[in-house]
Enzyme design. Structure first.
Site, PDB file in Angstrom:
ATOM      1  N   PHE A 171      -6.128   0.300 -44.161  1.00 14.44           N
ATOM      2  CA  PHE A 171      -6.397  -0.685 -43.122  1.00 14.44           C
ATOM      3  C   PHE A 171      -7.469  -0.195 -42.143  1.00 14.44           C
ATOM      4  O   PHE A 171      -8.581  -0.722 -42.098  1.00 14.44           O
ATOM      5  CB  PHE A 171      -5.080  -1.032 -42.414  1.00 14.44           C
ATOM      6  N   ALA A 229      -6.995  11.764 -37.302  1.00 16.30           N
ATOM      7  CA  ALA A 229      -6.197  10.650 -36.806  1.00 16.30           C
ATOM      8  C   ALA A 229      -4.762  11.104 -36.553  1.00 16.30           C
ATOM      9  O   ALA A 229      -4.109  11.653 -37.433  1.00 16.30           O
ATOM     10  CB  ALA A 229      -6.197   9.495 -37.811  1.00 16.30           C
ATOM     11  N   TYR A 241       8.177  11.611 -38.838  1.00 15.57           N
ATOM     12  CA  TYR A 241       6.772  11.217 -38.744  1.00 15.57           C
ATOM     13  C   TYR A 241       6.135  11.808 -37.491  1.00 15.57           C
ATOM     14  O   TYR A 241       5.046  12.402 -37.542  1.00 15.57           O
ATOM     15  CB  TYR A 241       6.665   9.690 -38.740  1.00 15.57           C
TER      16      TYR A 241
END
Length: 353
Positions: free
Chosen positions: A21, A127, A159
């Site tokens: 994305f 990122a 995460y």
């Protein structure tokens, strides 16, 4: 080539997760800036369709492979002037359901990228995510805030822990190996090409609203987030890549427009109805909102929600001048517009229009 000293224009850029994305939008922006672009992706969540419109004649190349394949990644890094490392396992549902896969991709994969980047001295943009703030209750959330991550028994926190470890690794490579690294934490980036799979909330709401279905809001819906258009996010990433003073630092990239998830559902449904009423009024009237418990949303457990998340973006503004240009309404409109034709075609097949 010293990327931060001269900007990305004309660089050879490696974008891991380049068919995903955010990655596909970044590839577009890099090509528009005159870069040659190698998109590297294993196509687990990214798709060829996301980059099918990008022209190899303009210097675009898609390489399909595993981020843990160090020999392959090294061969690509050796050809590159800058690396944008976006490859990651993302989405709440994927993290909760597949924690081992997520940790492997997000930690082992990142170390491979950093190791080969250091070998060839390639400046690297890493990122990260707002998830690393965990349960922090100071607002807005600043890059120097303490982080408060929940227990290891709650899979959702794997995460946050993994991405925080990525940041530690990147800064260690910068300190000990001299690798030029800049870290950017994305806050709830949304826009065209984002799938509703894996729990992405605005695409999930948009798909439900345009199909005359039910927009399911977890919990009481009073938890709040700030949603940023992907084009603004990419502008921020590009600005940081061209800023020498950004090297060795961490930056928030996010929106200042806060909204509760219940209000978000209401706004998506209202906007969808405006699109549907002229062409499919019966379909427009079908949409509804309901609350569902976290136990229903995550029957296997492993999830704990965050009540509020708001970024402090003063650091990225001070270093680059970056500011968001698009509102939440712009984000909602972009997501709905992308999906409207497909939704109407599906409704026609079901004789709903």
């Amino acid at each position: 080539m010293k990327i931060a000293a001269r900007g990305v224009a004309g660089a050879r850029a490696l974008v891991t997760g380049g068919a995903g994305f955010v990655g596909s939008h970044l590839c577009e922006a890099l090509l528009a800036a005159g870069c040659e672009v190698i998109a590297f992706d294993n196509l687990s969540t990214g798709t060829r369709a996301n980059v099918a419109h990008l022209d190899p004649r303009q210097g675009f190349e898609l390489i399909v492979g595993d981020i843990a394949d160090e020999e392959l990644v090294a061969s690509l890094a050796a050809r590159s002037d800058v690396i944008f490392h976006l490859a990651a396992a993302v989405g709440v549902e994927m993290i909760v359901d597949s924690p081992l896969r997520s940790l492997h991709a997000n930690v082992a994969g990142t170390e491979v990228v950093l190791r080969v980047a250091a070998r060839y001295g390639v400046p690297t943009m890493l990122a990260s995510t707002s998830e690393v703030y965990g349960k922090v209750e100071s607002f807005p959330q600043n890059e120097e805030d303490n982080v408060i991550i929940g227990p290891s028994s709650v899979r959702r926190w794997s995460y946050a822990a993994g991405k925080l470890l990525d940041e530690f690794l990147a800064l260690a490579y910068h300190q000990e190996c001299g690798l030029p690294v800049t870290i950017f934490r994305l806050f709830n980036t949304v826009g065209p090409r984002q799938t509703g799979h894996y729990g992405m909330v605005i695409p999930r709401f948009a798909d439900a609203a345009l199909s005359g279905g039910t927009l399911e809001v977890n919990g009481d819906g009073m938890q709040s987030r700030c949603f940023l258009h992907v084009h603004d996010a990419v502008d921020g990433i590009m600005a940081l890549a061209s800023t020498p003073s950004a090297v060795g630092k961490v930056f928030n990239i996010g929106s200042s427009e806060e909204v509760s998830i219940m209000e978000l559902a209401e706004r998506v449904l209202a906007a969808a109805r405006e699109h549907l009423e002229p062409v499919a009024p019966d379909l427009a009237a079908r949409g509804q909102i309901r609350n569902r418990s976290y136990a229903e949303a995550f029957p296997n457990g492993g999830y704990e929600d965050i009540r509020r998340r708001v970024p402090d973006t003063s650091r990225v503004r001070e270093h680059t001048g970056w500011r968001q240009q698009r509102t939440l309404d712009d984000v909602i409109e972009a997501v709905l517009a992308e999906r409207l034709g497909e939704a109407l075609a599906a409704a026609e097949r079901l004789a709903l229009v």
